[in-house]
Design an enzyme around this catalytic site. Structure first.
Site, PDB file in Angstrom:
ATOM      1  N   HIS A 307      -2.801  -0.782  -1.968  1.00  6.64           N
ATOM      2  CA  HIS A 307      -2.599  -2.170  -1.673  1.00  6.64           C
ATOM      3  C   HIS A 307      -0.841  -2.866  -2.440  1.00  6.64           C
ATOM      4  O   HIS A 307      -0.887  -2.480  -3.920  1.00  6.64           O
ATOM      5  CB  HIS A 307      -3.743  -3.393  -1.653  1.00  6.64           C
ATOM      6  N   ASP A 364      -8.758  -2.674   5.417  1.00  7.65           N
ATOM      7  CA  ASP A 364      -8.607  -2.001   6.164  1.00  7.65           C
ATOM      8  C   ASP A 364      -9.722  -0.333   6.627  1.00  7.65           C
ATOM      9  O   ASP A 364      -9.557   0.177   7.311  1.00  7.65           O
ATOM     10  CB  ASP A 364      -7.524  -1.094   6.938  1.00  7.65           C
TER      11      ASP A 364
HETATM   12  C1  SDX Z   1      -2.867  -4.282   4.710  1.00  8.77           C
HETATM   13  O1  SDX Z   1       0.267  -7.296   1.857  1.00  8.77           O
HETATM   14  C2  SDX Z   1      -0.773  -7.257   2.525  1.00  8.77           C
HETATM   15  O2  SDX Z   1      -1.577  -8.519   2.392  1.00  8.77           O
HETATM   16  C3  SDX Z   1      -1.696  -6.510   3.332  1.00  8.77           C
HETATM   17  C4  SDX Z   1      -3.173  -6.566   3.914  1.00  8.77           C
HETATM   18  C5  SDX Z   1      -3.282  -8.075   4.497  1.00  8.77           C
HETATM   19  O3  SDX Z   1      -4.777  -8.550   5.223  1.00  8.77           O
HETATM   20  O4  SDX Z   1      -2.000  -8.443   5.272  1.00  8.77           O
HETATM   21  O5  SDX Z   1      -3.777  -6.894   3.542  1.00  8.77           O
HETATM   22  C6  SDX Z   1      -3.872  -6.045   5.146  1.00  8.77           C
HETATM   23  O6  SDX Z   1      -2.214  -4.390   5.025  1.00  8.77           O
HETATM   24  C7  SDX Z   1      -3.458  -3.476   4.015  1.00  8.77           C
HETATM   25  C8  SDX Z   1      -3.249  -2.388   3.578  1.00  8.77           C
HETATM   26  C9  SDX Z   1      -3.400  -1.084   4.779  1.00  8.77           C
HETATM   27  N1  SDX Z   1      -2.314   0.068   4.130  1.00  8.77           N
HETATM   28  C10 SDX Z   1      -2.981   1.036   3.914  1.00  8.77           C
HETATM   29  O7  SDX Z   1      -4.268   1.198   4.255  1.00  8.77           O
HETATM   30  C11 SDX Z   1      -2.906   2.241   4.297  1.00  8.77           C
HETATM   31  C12 SDX Z   1      -2.475   3.072   3.328  1.00  8.77           C
HETATM   32  N2  SDX Z   1      -1.847   2.381   1.824  1.00  8.77           N
HETATM   33  C13 SDX Z   1      -0.580   3.049   1.334  1.00  8.77           C
HETATM   34  O8  SDX Z   1       0.103   2.904   2.922  1.00  8.77           O
HETATM   35  C14 SDX Z   1       0.076   1.652   0.309  1.00  8.77           C
HETATM   36  O9  SDX Z   1      -0.805   1.704  -0.532  1.00  8.77           O
HETATM   37  C15 SDX Z   1       0.660   0.472   0.740  1.00  8.77           C
HETATM   38  C16 SDX Z   1       1.747   0.464   1.903  1.00  8.77           C
HETATM   39  C17 SDX Z   1      -1.331  -0.769   1.233  1.00  8.77           C
HETATM   40  C18 SDX Z   1       1.261  -0.262  -0.796  1.00  8.77           C
HETATM   41  O10 SDX Z   1       2.215   0.618  -0.679  1.00  8.77           O
HETATM   42  P1  SDX Z   1       3.289  -0.442  -1.980  1.00  8.77           P
HETATM   43  O11 SDX Z   1       2.027  -0.592  -2.863  1.00  8.77           O
HETATM   44  O12 SDX Z   1       4.752   0.550  -1.936  1.00  8.77           O
HETATM   45  O13 SDX Z   1       2.865   1.408  -3.152  1.00  8.77           O
HETATM   46  P2  SDX Z   1       3.003   2.800  -3.377  1.00  8.77           P
HETATM   47  O14 SDX Z   1       3.564   3.184  -1.436  1.00  8.77           O
HETATM   48  O15 SDX Z   1       5.173   2.076  -3.810  1.00  8.77           O
HETATM   49  O16 SDX Z   1       2.363   3.253  -4.048  1.00  8.77           O
HETATM   50  C19 SDX Z   1       2.300   3.625  -5.374  1.00  8.77           C
HETATM   51  C20 SDX Z   1       2.009   5.566  -5.573  1.00  8.77           C
HETATM   52  C21 SDX Z   1       2.996   6.240  -4.477  1.00  8.77           C
HETATM   53  O17 SDX Z   1       2.589   7.040  -5.770  1.00  8.77           O
HETATM   54  P3  SDX Z   1       3.868   7.393  -7.282  1.00  8.77           P
HETATM   55  O18 SDX Z   1       4.835   7.729  -5.928  1.00  8.77           O
HETATM   56  O19 SDX Z   1       3.542   6.615  -7.927  1.00  8.77           O
HETATM   57  O20 SDX Z   1       3.464   8.802  -7.282  1.00  8.77           O
HETATM   58  O21 SDX Z   1       0.828   5.137  -4.681  1.00  8.77           O
HETATM   59  C22 SDX Z   1       0.633   5.936  -4.274  1.00  8.77           C
HETATM   60  C23 SDX Z   1       1.936   6.325  -3.626  1.00  8.77           C
HETATM   61  O22 SDX Z   1       2.209   7.726  -3.487  1.00  8.77           O
HETATM   62  N3  SDX Z   1       0.103   5.674  -3.215  1.00  8.77           N
HETATM   63  C24 SDX Z   1      -0.904   6.498  -2.019  1.00  8.77           C
HETATM   64  C25 SDX Z   1      -1.366   5.658  -1.588  1.00  8.77           C
HETATM   65  N4  SDX Z   1      -1.021   4.243  -1.206  1.00  8.77           N
HETATM   66  C26 SDX Z   1      -0.126   4.536  -2.762  1.00  8.77           C
HETATM   67  N5  SDX Z   1      -1.391   7.752  -2.276  1.00  8.77           N
HETATM   68  C27 SDX Z   1      -2.485   8.299  -1.673  1.00  8.77           C
HETATM   69  N6  SDX Z   1      -3.062   7.522  -0.612  1.00  8.77           N
HETATM   70  C28 SDX Z   1      -3.143   5.978  -0.782  1.00  8.77           C
HETATM   71  N7  SDX Z   1      -2.778   5.772   0.636  1.00  8.77           N
END
Ligand code: SDX
Length: 428
Positions: A307, A364
């Site tokens: 998140h 989710d």
């Molecule tokens: C919602 O913002 C809100 O409030 C949203 C929400 C709402 O109520 O409106 O809460 C609803 O959208 C919840 C989120 C739903 N999305 C997912 O479940 C999709 C999977 N999650 C990711 O795509 C990710 O965690 C995000 C998009 C939710 C957040 O991404 P960020 O904050 O931009 O973090 P990032 O992509 O920079 O990740 C940081 C690190 C990275 O690795 P490094 O580059 O540091 O090595 O964490 C890793 C990412 O690759 N990472 C994951 C991951 N999420 C982040 N690796 C594997 N699986 C994941 N799910």
């Protein structure tokens, strides 16, 4: 703490005021930055460090896993309030008295009929159309049938637009689902509660008496409350920025629906179920998928994990996980997917990659398991998210308009070509 921040650029010091919110969040007010520095701006992809507004609606603390709507904890509201009460609270700032709630519901019911011509728009979509695209289109189309919802300068105009969309949106949600199922497009009953009526519109069959289920009503009520607002997330920021141009409420909401559709945002609840189904088809090999999620070469992410703000358990995920056990138990549904989800969660919470990055289950991760047990098709999961988020979007849009926020227009840093002379086609 000092009430100023000092920035030194090319040997020149500039002071900017610090503002502190009611929960002691501190921000640097850089409204004058470009002016006093001769054009210097900031850059912050994804706005990870940038506040777009001051808001009194929702407070969350990602480190502590706290979420409150207008100061009330999400745990209390999910347990003790119903969705329409929470909608009123988010939009108008206070929990309603019984009289206020009754009037609100009565005003909403007055507008819970959708112009029959909207069915012609719905009919034009193929059954294969994704419900989020249909819903975004129908929501925007409502403007054509309710033009007064555009120029909402007065609080009265705004109130009328709000009760209209709260009345009509559940009809659009039900029709969107029924269209895919080839079922007649119907209405519920005015004598039912708001959530009861939603379920009747969604599930009523043309050839038998609809039996209301207390379990389903309570489950949906809680899920909608948990999704109702979440401060400046992607889709809410979209609603605010579209509304900041003084586009109408329905058009702004339609934009929010489109933003929510993405699998990184609200579309994740559908993606989680599809991921869990894939793991089940693959023999339940969760370790393989954990490996894929950690492999930088592999685009696969563990959907429902991580998140932007929560670097602790998403408090909503905690409540939904508990509710999933209860609802499936009450419905007598055995779903191996729930066990796979719990196994995946356990492994991730013990895995260094996830622990180091503070990746926890989000809202989710478990919600789709309940939706599925309720008989909601997987492609409708994000529509259910939009149904829950509707009052939050409305509240944020109303706050932005009442505070007369300026039109949203970010700056950029240009990294393209410098000036060059035109070349005629013969010389290219
Ligand atoms: C919602 O913002 C809100 O409030 C949203 C929400 C709402 O109520 O409106 O809460 C609803 O959208 C919840 C989120 C739903 N999305 C997912 O479940 C999709 C999977 N999650 C990711 O795509 C990710 O965690 C995000 C998009 C939710 C957040 O991404 P960020 O904050 O931009 O973090 P990032 O992509 O920079 O990740 C940081 C690190 C990275 O690795 P490094 O580059 O540091 O090595 O964490 C890793 C990412 O690759 N990472 C994951 C991951 N999420 C982040 N690796 C594997 N699986 C994941 N799910």
């Amino acid at each position: 703490m000092s009430d100023k921040a000092t920035l030194e650029i090319n040997g020149q010091k500039h002071e900017f005021p610090l503002i502190t919110g009611t929960e002691n969040e501190v921000a640097i007010d850089i409204k004058t930055l470009r002016g006093v520095t001769g054009g210097v701006t900031t850059i912050d992809p994804g706005y990870k460090n940038t506040g777009s507004c001051e808001s009194a609606i929702t407070f969350l603390n990602g480190e502590k896993g706290i979420l409150r709507y207008r100061g009330y904890s999400i745990e209390d509201l999910a347990e003790k309030a119903d969705f329409l009460e929470v909608a009123y609270l988010l939009i108008f700032g206070e929990l309603p008295t019984q009289e206020q709630l009754d009037k609100f519901h009565s005003d909403i019911k007055k507008h819970s009929v959708v112009d029959d011509d909207v069915k012609k728009i719905l009919d034009a979509f193929p059954k294969s159309a994704h419900p989020m695209g249909v819903l975004a289109s129908l929501t925007s189309a409502l403007t054509a049938f309710n033009p007064s919802s555009v120029n909402v300068e007065s609080e009265e105009d705004m109130y009328n637009a709000i009760v209209r969309i709260l009345g009509k949106f559940p009809v659009l949600v039900a029709w969107t689902m029924r269209k895919k199922q080839g079922l007649p497009l119907n209405y519920g009953s005015e004598d039912l509660g708001y959530v009861e009526n939603i379920l009747k519109m969604m599930f009523e069959k043309p050839n038998k008496e609809y039996q209301q289920s207390e379990i389903l009503v309570n489950a949906l009520d809680k899920l909608l409350i948990l999704h109702a607002d979440h401060e400046q997330n992607c889709s809410t920021s979209t609603v605010r920025i579209v509304g900041s141009s003084h586009a109408g409420l329905f058009a702004s909401l339609s934009a929010g629906i489109s933003a929510l559709w993405g699998p990184l945002h609200g579309g994740a609840n559908q993606a989680v179920l599809e991921m869990l189904e894939g793991i089940k088809e693959d023999g339940g090999d969760t370790k393989k998928y954990m490996g894929k999620a950690k492999d930088k070469e592999d685009p696969f992410r563990l959907m429902g994990f991580g998140h932007r703000v929560y670097k602790n358990f998403d408090p909503r995920a905690r409540i939904i996980k508990k509710s999933a056990d209860e609802v499936l138990g009450d419905l007598g549904v055995e779903d191996p997917i729930l066990d796979i989800a719990k196994g995946l969660e356990k492994e991730a919470l013990e895995d260094d990659y996830f622990v180091k990055r503070k990746l926890y289950p989000n809202v989710d991760f478990y919600s789709g398991i309940i939706y599925r047990a309720m008989g909601i098709p997987v492609e409708m999961f994000t529509v259910m998210f939009a149904l829950g988020r509707l009052p939050g979007w409305i509240a944020q849009w109303r706050e932005m308009r009442m505070r007369k926020e300026p039109i949203g227009r970010p700056r950029q840093v240009y990294i393209g070509e410098n000036h060059r002379d035109f070349k005629t086609i013969e010389n290219r």
